[in-house]
Design an enzyme around this catalytic site. Structure first.
Site, PDB file in Angstrom:
ATOM      1  N   GLU A   9       0.816  -1.223   0.000  1.00  7.81           N
ATOM      2  CA  GLU A   9       0.000   0.000   0.000  1.00  7.81           C
ATOM      3  C   GLU A   9       0.846   1.269   0.000  1.00  7.81           C
ATOM      4  O   GLU A   9       0.527   2.236  -0.667  1.00  7.81           O
ATOM      5  CB  GLU A   9      -0.916   0.017   1.230  1.00  7.81           C
ATOM      6  CG  GLU A   9      -2.070  -0.968   1.160  1.00  7.81           C
ATOM      7  CD  GLU A   9      -2.966  -0.867   2.372  1.00  7.81           C
ATOM      8  OE1 GLU A   9      -3.329   0.265   2.745  1.00  7.81           O
ATOM      9  OE2 GLU A   9      -3.312  -1.921   2.958  1.00  7.81           O
ATOM     10  N   ASP A  82      -1.793  -4.239   3.654  1.00  2.17           N
ATOM     11  CA  ASP A  82      -1.792  -4.339   5.115  1.00  2.17           C
ATOM     12  C   ASP A  82      -2.604  -5.536   5.608  1.00  2.17           C
ATOM     13  O   ASP A  82      -3.621  -5.911   5.001  1.00  2.17           O
ATOM     14  CB  ASP A  82      -2.346  -3.057   5.733  1.00  2.17           C
ATOM     15  CG  ASP A  82      -1.359  -1.898   5.627  1.00  2.17           C
ATOM     16  OD1 ASP A  82      -0.205  -2.133   5.233  1.00  2.17           O
ATOM     17  OD2 ASP A  82      -1.748  -0.754   5.931  1.00  2.17           O
ATOM     18  N   ASP A  84      -5.078  -6.370   7.424  1.00  4.16           N
ATOM     19  CA  ASP A  84      -6.359  -6.098   8.074  1.00  4.16           C
ATOM     20  C   ASP A  84      -7.461  -6.149   7.015  1.00  4.16           C
ATOM     21  O   ASP A  84      -7.202  -6.470   5.850  1.00  4.16           O
ATOM     22  CB  ASP A  84      -6.338  -4.758   8.807  1.00  4.16           C
ATOM     23  CG  ASP A  84      -5.973  -3.592   7.880  1.00  4.16           C
ATOM     24  OD1 ASP A  84      -6.074  -3.738   6.642  1.00  4.16           O
ATOM     25  OD2 ASP A  84      -5.586  -2.530   8.386  1.00  4.16           O
ATOM     26  N   GLU A  86      -9.219  -3.769   5.555  1.00  3.13           N
ATOM     27  CA  GLU A  86      -9.019  -2.818   4.466  1.00  3.13           C
ATOM     28  C   GLU A  86      -7.949  -3.322   3.509  1.00  3.13           C
ATOM     29  O   GLU A  86      -8.099  -3.241   2.282  1.00  3.13           O
ATOM     30  CB  GLU A  86      -8.627  -1.438   5.013  1.00  3.13           C
ATOM     31  CG  GLU A  86      -9.703  -0.746   5.818  1.00  3.13           C
ATOM     32  CD  GLU A  86     -10.936  -0.408   4.998  1.00  3.13           C
ATOM     33  OE1 GLU A  86     -10.791  -0.024   3.818  1.00  3.13           O
ATOM     34  OE2 GLU A  86     -12.059  -0.535   5.527  1.00  3.13           O
ATOM     35  N   TYR A 300       2.730  -4.333  13.349  1.00  2.47           N
ATOM     36  CA  TYR A 300       1.555  -3.671  12.772  1.00  2.47           C
ATOM     37  C   TYR A 300       0.776  -2.907  13.823  1.00  2.47           C
ATOM     38  O   TYR A 300       0.556  -3.390  14.942  1.00  2.47           O
ATOM     39  CB  TYR A 300       0.664  -4.690  12.073  1.00  2.47           C
ATOM     40  CG  TYR A 300      -0.375  -4.051  11.190  1.00  2.47           C
ATOM     41  CD1 TYR A 300      -0.001  -3.149  10.199  1.00  2.47           C
ATOM     42  CD2 TYR A 300      -1.720  -4.322  11.357  1.00  2.47           C
ATOM     43  CE1 TYR A 300      -0.952  -2.534   9.396  1.00  2.47           C
ATOM     44  CE2 TYR A 300      -2.675  -3.730  10.546  1.00  2.47           C
ATOM     45  CZ  TYR A 300      -2.278  -2.836   9.570  1.00  2.47           C
ATOM     46  OH  TYR A 300      -3.218  -2.235   8.776  1.00  2.47           O
ATOM     47  N   ARG A 302      -2.418  -1.713  13.893  1.00  2.00           N
ATOM     48  CA  ARG A 302      -3.871  -1.852  14.078  1.00  2.00           C
ATOM     49  C   ARG A 302      -4.155  -3.242  14.632  1.00  2.00           C
ATOM     50  O   ARG A 302      -4.206  -4.223  13.902  1.00  2.00           O
ATOM     51  CB  ARG A 302      -4.612  -1.605  12.759  1.00  2.00           C
ATOM     52  CG  ARG A 302      -4.467  -0.170  12.285  1.00  2.00           C
ATOM     53  CD  ARG A 302      -5.166   0.108  10.977  1.00  2.00           C
ATOM     54  NE  ARG A 302      -4.998   1.503  10.580  1.00  2.00           N
ATOM     55  CZ  ARG A 302      -3.977   1.974   9.881  1.00  2.00           C
ATOM     56  NH1 ARG A 302      -3.027   1.133   9.461  1.00  2.00           N
ATOM     57  NH2 ARG A 302      -3.887   3.255   9.576  1.00  2.00           N
ATOM     58  N   HIS A 345      -3.693 -10.110  14.994  1.00  2.00           N
ATOM     59  CA  HIS A 345      -2.287  -9.724  15.005  1.00  2.00           C
ATOM     60  C   HIS A 345      -1.806  -9.672  16.449  1.00  2.00           C
ATOM     61  O   HIS A 345      -2.597  -9.501  17.365  1.00  2.00           O
ATOM     62  CB  HIS A 345      -2.082  -8.338  14.389  1.00  2.00           C
ATOM     63  CG  HIS A 345      -2.927  -8.081  13.180  1.00  2.00           C
ATOM     64  ND1 HIS A 345      -2.909  -8.910  12.085  1.00  2.00           N
ATOM     65  CD2 HIS A 345      -3.819  -7.103  12.903  1.00  2.00           C
ATOM     66  CE1 HIS A 345      -3.754  -8.436  11.177  1.00  2.00           C
ATOM     67  NE2 HIS A 345      -4.325  -7.354  11.658  1.00  2.00           N
TER      68      HIS A 345
END
Length: 689
Positions: A9, A82, A84, A86, A300, A302, A345
């Site tokens: 990203e 990423d 997650d 999204e 990470y 989030r 995570h």
């Protein structure tokens, strides 16, 4: 020749991981989402099972063309967005755009940007997780259905330019509800009664507080009662009634989740949630470290888990043993999984404990360094032993009254050797006391007090309540808070949220006509159902269908029955120099500005800056409040650019007792200090608590 194309990203992350990959690998970045719902219309076919209409994001066509060209030249493409929902959705959109077979193992994910993690990800390729994609789609469509329906309704009934949203409306309601609690609060009187005591043969003085009468715990509610108890104290001997000694163990904090990092960075460093997430993203994606090159410093950012990898535990314990000794090693700790924790995570931690904050300091920006130090220390503390304290609880008798006092001294510092709590008071030392000891009363203090209303939310306490209530997800807190501030639903007063008249009006309208949308339990339950979609247990179309039926009825009812509300723009203290009318404060695309209320006859506008009451020490102009490009508040002279005065610290009403200039406040709470910034003055003072 490109053998393998890796798509991430972020360009910063692309640079960092490229150095970890062998020859023949090329890394390109999407720079976030490249395909999404259209901005100009709702873009959802409600009749056709809520089918979304995805389009290329404006401005991304050239990038997509470049990515497609690079993919055609490669033997294989790995999607490393990423880890997650999204990121999964971006990979899915890219796979569809690049015509990659979704049944192939084209998806790789890593939770830290290190050589070991990147290579391990390539060895453990997987298919795109369609359940995660569907969960993201459901959330995106749900928010679009609510936002694109509520916003026009609010424009018509309240004011143009407003927005309504599934999560932002609930967050605003929480702030409004707290303000209404404060307004409804009725203070109640109470009194503190304290004795300053000492032993006959010991110089140590200590305070003991009234606790009970005739064996019953008691609150002193009126002055006459305090005076009556004082007379009992005056007329009777004071002796030690009970002494209890124990050891108190203070456990170290667990590693950071997204939410707890946001809270702690606010409390310790004063960072907003947006600032914290921006800095954490930079640390995750990679920073140029002297001697190591581009390096990902943390895992990470989030996450809702406090779990950490076994290798991180071993590395941390080795560091503790080497630098502090075996006695500082913590026991094995098992942290129970809380409700709503996905645990996808591990916690936010340093990629390597061996890269200490001091080693990294010269390579980091000051803000990056402070946040990295916070994360590094938190991980190390989590693996260290408990702090231990000697505690002495003493009951002191005076006739039929009992006063209580507590002494505490540290026995062993444990994890506080690394991270001492700045809010913890110093050791409270008592003389050696035994049952039956006579005590001398040096002073009796009666103090009238009143109960206080609940405090307004700060960013830290708001994030905490959102997590406790299950509203949104930690990754959404920063943008949601930014939205309600930008829409003028709330204002920030001394770092606390207060709802504006607009925020209160919109919230009351929402509560009357869209009770489900602003219902805290309903919103939290929706988060659970979205999680269920990500686990493959709930059909995302069915979820949307169940929600939209009731929402559509509520919308129709509101459009028919809700009466329009008029909210006047607040007046400023400046007159229009063209027509003499008092100018009003309006909110535009680029922030607040002053406008003449005589529009369209008079179209005069000018910039608006909030005056602080402070006076510039350079030219005597007004000190006004401004916002930097990164959203940080600062204070400057209104005569800019003729005067370049600025200060990050807040001016206060009090004037300098030495030179009469404006005083400034730095920090909050126990870290707060007050000073004069006028050249050659140098006045500093402790604040009045």
């Amino acid at each position: 020749m490109i053998k393998t194309l890796v798509i991430v990203e972020s360009p910063a992350k692309a640079k960092t991981i490229k150095k970890y990959l062998p020859k023949g690998f090329e890394v390109e970045a999407t720079m976030g989402h490249v395909i999404d719902l259209p901005k100009s219309r709702i873009g959802i076919n409600i009749e056709n099972n809520f089918a979304p209409e995805y389009i290329k994001i404006r401005g991304k066509a050239a990038l997509l063309k470049s990515l497609k060209s690079a993919a055609k030249k490669a033997d294989q493409v790995y999607l490393a967005t990423d880890p997650d929902r999204e990121g999964e959705a971006i990979s899915w959109h890219m796979a569809n755009f690049l015509e990659i077979d979704l049944t192939t193992k084209c998806r790789i994910e890593f939770h830290e940007v290190t050589k070991k993690a990147v290579n391990a990800a390539i060895e453990n390729k997987r298919e795109i997780d369609i359940d995660l994609v569907n969960s993201q789609q459901a959330r995106r469509i749900l928010d679009r259905l609510v936002g694109y329906s509520l916003s026009p309704f609010l424009w018509k009934k309240v004011k143009k330019g407003l927005s309504g949203g599934r999560v932002q409306s609930v967050v605003t309601r929480i702030i409004v509800d707290r303000e209404e609690e404060i307004e409804a609060f009725i203070p109640e009187e109470y009194w503190n009664l304290e004795l300053l005591l000492k032993k006959t043969d010991d110089p140590i003085e200590f305070i003991s507080k009234f606790y009970s009468e005739d064996g019953k715990k008691k609150t002193i509610t009126i002055a006459e009662e305090a005076q009556r108890l004082e007379k009992i104290v005056d007329a009777n001997a004071i002796i030690v009634d009970k002494v209890k000694k124990r050891i108190r163990y203070q456990k170290p904090p667990v590693p950071f989740t997204t939410s707890t990092l946001q809270q702690e960075a606010y409390k310790v460093l004063g960072y907003t949630t947006q600032r914290t997430m921006r800095l954490a993203q930079q640390l995750y994606e990679g920073v140029e470290i002297k001697g190591s090159g581009l390096t990902g410093l943390i895992t990470y950012l989030r996450t809702d888990s406090t779990r950490i990898a076994d290798e991180a535990v071993l590395e941390s314990k080795a560091y503790i043993k080497q630098h502090f000794g075996d006695e500082y090693l913590g026991s094995e700790k098992k942290v129970g999984k809380k409700k709503n924790v996905q645990d996808a995570h591990e916690a936010i931690r340093p990629s390597s404990i061996m890269l200490t904050p001091e080693k990294a300091k010269e390579s980091l920006e000051p803000d990056q360094y402070r946040l990295y130090k916070l994360i590094w220390e938190r991980l190390l503390c989590s693996q260290m032993s408990d702090a231990q304290y000697y505690v002495t609880d003493v009951d002191i008798a005076c006739n039929n009254l009992i006063f209580k006092t507590k002494g505490e001294t540290q026995k062993f510092d444990g994890f506080t050797r690394v991270n001492r709590n700045p809010n913890k008071s110093e050791d409270s030392i008592l003389p050696e006391l035994s049952v039956g000891d006579d005590l001398i009363r040096l002073k009796t203090t009666k103090e009238q007090k009143y109960t206080k209303p609940p405090a307004r939310y700060t960013e830290a306490s708001l994030v905490k309540i959102l997590e406790e209530k299950g509203i949104g997800r930690p990754s959404t807190y920063a943008p949601t808070i930014a939205t309600i501030k930008n829409r003028d639903y709330v204002e920030v007063i001394e770092k606390h949220f207060k709802p504006t008249e607009l925020g209160v009006t919109v919230t009351h309208l929402m509560k009357e006509y869209f009770s489900d949308v602003v219902n805290i339990s309903f919103t939290a339950d929706m988060e659970d159902r979205l999680d269920s979609v990500s686990e493959g247990k709930t059909d995302w179309v069915e979820l949307l269908r169940n929600f939209y039926g009731d929402f559509e009825k509520a919308l129709t009812n509101a459009q028919e029955k809700a009466e329009a509300v008029t909210i006047a723009d607040p007046e400023s203290d400046e007159d229009c120099e063209l027509c003499g009318r008092r100018m009003v404060i309006k909110k535009g695309k680029y922030g607040r500005f002053l406008a003449c209320p005589g529009f369209p006859e008079c179209k005069n506008t000018k910039p608006f800056f909030e005056k602080t009451g402070g006076i510039c020490s350079l030219c005597g102009g007004d000190i006004v409040k401004r916002t930097s490009k990164t959203g940080r508040t600062f204070y400057s002279c209104n005569n800019y650019p003729d005067c370049d005065y600025m200060n990050w610290d807040m001016p206060i009403p009090e004037k300098c007792p030495v030179c009469g200039s404006t005083l400034f406040q730095k920090g909050l709470g126990k870290r707060k200090s007050i000073y004069c910034d006028k050249k050659d003055c140098g006045y500093k003072a402790a604040p009045k608590e």
